[in-house]
Design a protein around this motif. Structure first.
Motif, mmCIF file in Angstrom:
data_model
loop_
_atom_site.group_PDB
_atom_site.id
_atom_site.type_symbol
_atom_site.label_atom_id
_atom_site.label_comp_id
_atom_site.label_asym_id
_atom_site.label_seq_id
_atom_site.Cartn_x
_atom_site.Cartn_y
_atom_site.Cartn_z
ATOM 1 N N ASP A 169 0.836 -1.141 0.025
ATOM 2 C CA ASP A 169 -0.086 0.208 -0.120
ATOM 3 C C ASP A 169 1.015 1.181 0.022
ATOM 4 O O ASP A 169 2.212 1.203 0.302
ATOM 5 N N HIS A 170 0.301 2.590 -0.099
ATOM 6 C CA HIS A 170 0.881 3.668 -0.148
ATOM 7 C C HIS A 170 1.344 4.001 1.205
ATOM 8 O O HIS A 170 0.682 4.053 2.100
ATOM 9 N N THR A 171 2.586 4.893 1.033
ATOM 10 C CA THR A 171 3.122 5.144 2.450
ATOM 11 C C THR A 171 2.275 6.381 2.878
ATOM 12 O O THR A 171 1.778 7.033 1.978
ATOM 13 N N ILE A 213 5.825 -2.006 0.303
ATOM 14 C CA ILE A 213 5.277 -0.879 0.394
ATOM 15 C C ILE A 213 5.442 -0.239 -0.813
ATOM 16 O O ILE A 213 6.790 -0.227 -1.419
ATOM 17 N N GLU A 214 4.655 0.748 -1.197
ATOM 18 C CA GLU A 214 4.869 1.666 -2.484
ATOM 19 C C GLU A 214 5.168 3.275 -1.507
ATOM 20 O O GLU A 214 4.246 3.620 -1.203
ATOM 21 N N SER A 215 6.396 3.385 -1.710
ATOM 22 C CA SER A 215 6.814 4.701 -1.055
ATOM 23 C C SER A 215 6.856 5.860 -2.101
ATOM 24 O O SER A 215 7.716 5.562 -3.191
ATOM 25 N N GLY A 266 9.907 2.268 -4.862
ATOM 26 C CA GLY A 266 10.079 3.752 -4.983
ATOM 27 C C GLY A 266 9.290 4.465 -5.989
ATOM 28 O O GLY A 266 9.219 4.087 -7.190
ATOM 29 N N SER A 267 8.466 5.162 -5.826
ATOM 30 C CA SER A 267 7.448 5.935 -6.798
ATOM 31 C C SER A 267 7.548 7.625 -6.778
ATOM 32 O O SER A 267 7.538 8.177 -5.679
ATOM 33 N N ILE A 268 7.655 7.848 -8.033
ATOM 34 C CA ILE A 268 7.573 9.526 -8.089
ATOM 35 C C ILE A 268 5.897 9.704 -8.414
ATOM 36 O O ILE A 268 5.469 9.277 -9.503
ATOM 37 N N HIS A 269 5.190 10.380 -7.713
ATOM 38 C CA HIS A 269 3.883 10.697 -8.077
ATOM 39 C C HIS A 269 3.718 12.131 -8.131
ATOM 40 O O HIS A 269 2.601 12.847 -8.623
ATOM 41 N N HIS A 270 4.759 13.184 -7.987
ATOM 42 C CA HIS A 270 4.672 14.467 -8.231
ATOM 43 C C HIS A 270 5.907 15.228 -8.900
ATOM 44 O O HIS A 270 7.006 14.589 -8.518
ATOM 45 N N ALA A 309 8.823 2.085 -9.286
ATOM 46 C CA ALA A 309 7.382 1.984 -9.966
ATOM 47 C C ALA A 309 7.044 2.453 -11.208
ATOM 48 O O ALA A 309 8.053 3.380 -11.476
ATOM 49 N N HIS A 310 6.149 1.731 -11.863
ATOM 50 C CA HIS A 310 5.591 2.527 -13.193
ATOM 51 C C HIS A 310 6.306 3.471 -13.873
ATOM 52 O O HIS A 310 5.968 4.919 -13.725
ATOM 53 N N MET A 311 7.426 3.115 -14.784
ATOM 54 C CA MET A 311 8.382 4.403 -14.899
ATOM 55 C C MET A 311 7.966 5.400 -16.028
ATOM 56 O O MET A 311 8.489 6.262 -15.992
ATOM 57 N N SER A 324 0.670 -5.489 -10.790
ATOM 58 C CA SER A 324 -0.671 -5.196 -11.272
ATOM 59 C C SER A 324 -1.005 -3.784 -10.895
ATOM 60 O O SER A 324 -2.078 -3.025 -11.464
ATOM 61 N N ASP A 325 -0.454 -3.334 -9.610
ATOM 62 C CA ASP A 325 -1.061 -2.147 -8.857
ATOM 63 C C ASP A 325 -2.470 -2.224 -8.894
ATOM 64 O O ASP A 325 -3.369 -1.285 -8.998
ATOM 65 N N ALA A 326 -3.064 -3.552 -8.386
ATOM 66 C CA ALA A 326 -4.336 -3.535 -8.177
ATOM 67 C C ALA A 326 -5.021 -2.859 -7.149
ATOM 68 O O ALA A 326 -4.487 -2.691 -5.930
HETATM 69 ZN ZN LIG Z 1 2.013 4.538 -7.923
#
Ligand SMILES: [Zn+2]
Ligand SMILES: [Zn+2]
Length: 269
Positions: A38-40, A85-87, A111-115, A159-161, A229-231
């Motif tokens: 899950d998301h941090t 965990i998705e951080s 590791g995720s960049i969301h911003h 994550a999701h590059m 899957s990022d379900a």
């Molecule tokens: Zn994400």
């Protein structure tokens, strides 16, 4: 041998079901390994729960870990449950994230960049205000942040590059080949895996993250690959696993990986 390392559940405020539902869905889909990720919480925020529809509260974090660990024990022998965990990665808050997560026995951290420049990567309005050269600069900045996340030492998986294309499919046509190539080189040098994330189908872009073009460059540089899957609902667990495996083999990959106690486990394709 089927696995899925990227799943969410109700705690983030925008996914359905509880953790057990995702484990049961994984068993039903014939998976041998299911990662909960899950998301941090927003560890860098002063507030306890600044974005209830984006991620769990800080005070939910310990209970999240304990529940996964308890289910890991309960399902032993039936399916391998991994604590992930998705951080989010914010360079300015990296230390506080690292500290918060270091207290727990994660099998892996995504590791995720969301911003980028303070705006969500999925916000399509960003692009309207930008000139073509500013668009290139934002795309380069996105990959610059991914490189920084790879070099931080905090993660096993990127994550999701190219998820920035999610709600703006034209993203893929903005030329930033050098930035992408440099990023894949850094990921390979850092020994991380990129995920093939099949949740693109839930956004305007359709398909997977990253594109086959990026996967070909990743293969060239010897980057490890994994599956997620990022379900955000149990029915998506393992979604398109076989199709992804087929395309990876066509590109030339021989294996993919998952992580247990942060150690890489290779799975033949
Ligand atoms: Zn994400
Ligand atoms: Zn989510």
């Amino acid at each position: 041998m089927k696995f899925d390392l990227h799943t969410h559940h109700f705690r983030c405020g925008h996914a359905d079901g509880n953790i057990r539902d995702y484990i049961e869905a994984a068993i039903a889909a014939d998976l041998q390994v299911i990662g909960i990720s899950d998301h941090t919480p927003y560890f860098g925020s002063e507030e306890e729960h600044p974005f209830p529809s984006i991620s769990m509260a800080k005070s939910d974090f310990d209970g999240y870990v304990q529940e996964v660990l308890q289910l890991k024990r309960e399902y032993e022998g039936k399916i391998k449950v991994l604590l992930g965990i998705e951080s989010d990665f914010f360079p300015e808050h990296a230390n506080v994230y690292q500290q918060a997560m270091s207290a727990y026995p994660f099998d892996y951290i995504i590791g995720s960049i969301h911003h980028v420049r303070g705006v969500s990567i999925f916000n399509k309005n960003r692009w309207k205000k930008l000139t073509p050269s500013e668009q290139v600069a934002d795309k380069e900045e996105y990959f610059n942040l991914i490189r920084q996340s790879a070099q931080s030492g905090m993660f096993q998986i990127i994550a999701h590059m190219d998820a920035m294309k999610g709600n703006y499919p034209l993203f893929s046509e903005i030329k930033a080949d050098e930035a992408i190539e440099e990023t894949l080189k850094v990921i390979a040098e850092s020994g991380l895996a990129i995920e093939i994330n099949t949740s693109g189908k839930t956004k305007l872009c359709g398909g997977w993250y990253p594109s086959n073009e990026i996967l070909e460059v990743a293969h060239h540089y010897g980057v490890d690959v994994t599956f997620g899957s990022d379900a955000h609902k149990p029915s998506r667990v393992g979604d398109e696993f076989e199709e992804v495996a087929k395309v990876l083999k066509e590109i030339g990959f021989k294996e993919w990986v998952y992580y247990e106690q942060k150690q890489k486990v290779a799975v033949p394709l």
